[in-house]
Design an enzyme around this catalytic site. Structure first.
Site, PDB file in Angstrom:
ATOM      1  N   LYS A 239       0.919  -0.975  -0.001  1.00  0.00           N
ATOM      2  CA  LYS A 239      -0.017  -0.180  -0.083  1.00  0.00           C
ATOM      3  C   LYS A 239       0.932   1.358   0.087  1.00  0.00           C
ATOM      4  O   LYS A 239       0.497   2.230  -0.479  1.00  0.00           O
ATOM      5  CB  LYS A 239      -0.981   0.025   1.157  1.00  0.00           C
ATOM      6  CG  LYS A 239      -2.234  -1.071   1.145  1.00  0.00           C
ATOM      7  CD  LYS A 239      -3.353  -0.216   1.931  1.00  0.00           C
ATOM      8  CE  LYS A 239      -4.609  -1.506   1.522  1.00  0.00           C
ATOM      9  NZ  LYS A 239      -5.798  -0.872   1.925  1.00  0.00           N
ATOM     10  N   ARG A 240       2.053   1.106   0.520  1.00  0.00           N
ATOM     11  CA  ARG A 240       2.797   2.342   0.543  1.00  0.00           C
ATOM     12  C   ARG A 240       3.438   2.754  -0.785  1.00  0.00           C
ATOM     13  O   ARG A 240       3.671   3.830  -1.065  1.00  0.00           O
ATOM     14  CB  ARG A 240       3.992   2.224   1.498  1.00  0.00           C
ATOM     15  CG  ARG A 240       5.056   1.236   0.980  1.00  0.00           C
ATOM     16  CD  ARG A 240       6.193   0.820   2.048  1.00  0.00           C
ATOM     17  NE  ARG A 240       6.988  -0.077   1.667  1.00  0.00           N
ATOM     18  CZ  ARG A 240       7.911  -0.125   0.866  1.00  0.00           C
ATOM     19  NH1 ARG A 240       8.453   1.090   0.423  1.00  0.00           N
ATOM     20  NH2 ARG A 240       8.930  -1.067   0.590  1.00  0.00           N
TER      21      ARG A 240
END
Length: 464
Positions: A239-240
């Site tokens: 997700k980063r």
């Protein structure tokens, strides 16, 4: 040529993410290219983690992406009797056996193997005991003790594994439920699946599945394992890096055709071409151009591609797609008004959510229009306000309030006053839009209409 049958088999333990979506797209395209069949199977044998809300979300994401499936939706949880029938057959033919070793005993076997520098696996102590069913007992595959498991992979080439490295894996748990690898083989075989395209995180499962195919005397499908998608830093996508569930991209205002186009290019190529219509992908997609090297996910490129599709979408369709996002901004706007606004702003947005935001100043009334203080200070000077007031009088008396007429009113005012447009345009723009950016002034006024245009000019004249 045998009819091509592909499948996508997600587990409903979470929303559909982009890695799974890409797998689904590859399988859908391969089936559609060859006029074959694309099946959708919900692998919900993990009853504790499988939730209906995730199944519903996966199906909604598939429909949003335009990935229609053939035949009925298949649920593994409804096929346990079929799996167990095949396991019973393997017991009868001697390709499987009952095992009474407890999980704790098996873990101790693995620990002992690790201490000896060996592959940690079950040591086969029940293999020749001839046990039958009983409480706490599982069924294991009687795997070959030597030789190699070899199969062709359309992405990676020939793959081979030493049989001695493989386990006598559990086929049926002590509660009677089949394990993942057993269920997958039976499903693919009974459904006539000819091609299995999936992420290369499944490579370790494939030799186990090959052994089950062989034990059951079933033909192997064509396997293809595509590399995982990496982040821009070449590390595992997370997700980063901006990786999100498909449903989140939909909520962010991405267009499905942009996401499909982008994901296809993460692992498949056709020369240097970047942009493909869906039908073009169907015509050109085969496994020949699947890449063996992992691709990096680039959020900026995805937004660039989405901006392209935003510009290419027919106006009425764009207005329909933008409507929910405009409503989320607090406005209930008629479709015809949105259709008039959308062409003015789509060059200034990369997704539907941005489109709704950049056109916001056109949707408020004069009293609610926000003015940028810096723009007001720069443009709405005493001279600027005088131009606004003069134009207000001309616009009130103008004929049809359309682009051509409004353009002429402003042009004539500049020409007849011996002015330069930069003396008139900025104050008029700030009065109408609240800032120094935006579409053309005639277009803005035409969509606002006479009453709202005059109201905004009146308010600008009253600003301190």
């Amino acid at each position: 040529m045998t009819k091509v049958v592909t499948r996508f088999a997600p587990s409903p333990t979470g929303h559909l993410h982009i890695g799974g979506a890409r797998t689904a797209i590859f399988n859908w395209l391969l089936a559609r290219h060859f006029g074959g069949t694309f099946l959708l199977r919900i692998e919900d044998t993990d009853q504790e983690r499988s939730l209906q809300e995730y199944t519903d979300s996966i199906l909604a994401s598939m429909r949003w992406l335009g990935l229609d499936w053939d035949g009925d939706l298949i649920y593994q949880s409804r096929r346990f009797d079929i799996y167990n029938g095949y396991i019973d057959r393997m017991l009868e033919t001697g390709h499987a056996y009952w095992c009474e070793c407890t999980p704790e005993e098996v873990e101790q076997m693995r620990e002992t193997a690790r201490e000896r520098g060996l592959k940690p696996k079950y040591d086969g102590r029940c293999r020749e005991r001839g046990l039958g069913p009983g409480p706490g007992r599982v069924v294991r595959l009687k795997a070959p003790l030597d030789g190699r498991v070899v199969f062709e992979d359309v992405v990676k080439g020939t793959l081979a594994f030493d049989a001695a490295e493989l386990d006598d894996m559990v086929l049926r748990r002590s509660d009677g439920t089949p394990t993942y690898n057993m269920a997958v083989v039976v499903d693919d075989a009974t459904m006539g699946v000819t091609h299995v395209l999936r992420g290369d995180d499944h490579v370790s499962n494939t030799p186990k599945q090959v052994l089950i195919y062989q034990a059951l005397g079933l033909p192997l499908p064509v396997f293809g394992h595509v590399p995982m998608i990496l982040g821009p830093d070449k590390k595992k996508l997370s997700k980063r890096h901006g990786a999100r569930a498909v449903i989140e991209y939909e909520q962010d205002g991405l267009l499905p055709q942009a996401l499909v186009n982008y994901l296809v290019r993460l692992g498949w190529s056709f020369g240097d071409q970047e942009i493909f219509a869906l039908q073009e992908l169907v015509e050109k997609f085969t496994t020949d151009n699947l890449n063996s090297a992992p691709a990096a996910f680039d959020p900026d490129k995805l937004q660039w591609l989405n901006a392209h599709y935003l510009r290419e979408t027919p106006v009425d369709e764009l207005a329909r797609l933008a409507a929910p996002f405009v409503k989320a901004e607090g406005f209930d706007v008629a479709p015809e008004r949105l259709a008039a606004l959308a062409p003015l702003f789509r060059e200034r947005a990369s997704n539907l959510a941005d489109l709704a935001k950049v056109m916001r100043f056109m949707l408020v009334d004069a009293a609610a229009l926000e003015h940028d203080p810096a723009a007001v200070a720069k443009a709405l000077t005493a001279e600027g306000k005088a131009h606004v007031a003069a134009l207000r009088g001309l616009l009130e008396k103008a004929g049809p309030f359309d682009k051509a007429t409004l353009e002429k009113v402003v042009h004539d005012y500049v020409e007849q006053g011996g002015l330069k447009f930069k003396q008139v345009g900025p104050p008029l723009r700030v009065a109408l839009a609240g800032s120094l950016g935006g579409p053309g002034l005639p277009e803005i006024m035409e969509v606002l209409g006479r009453a709202e245009t005059l109201a905004r000019l009146d308010r600008a004249a009253a600003l301190a």
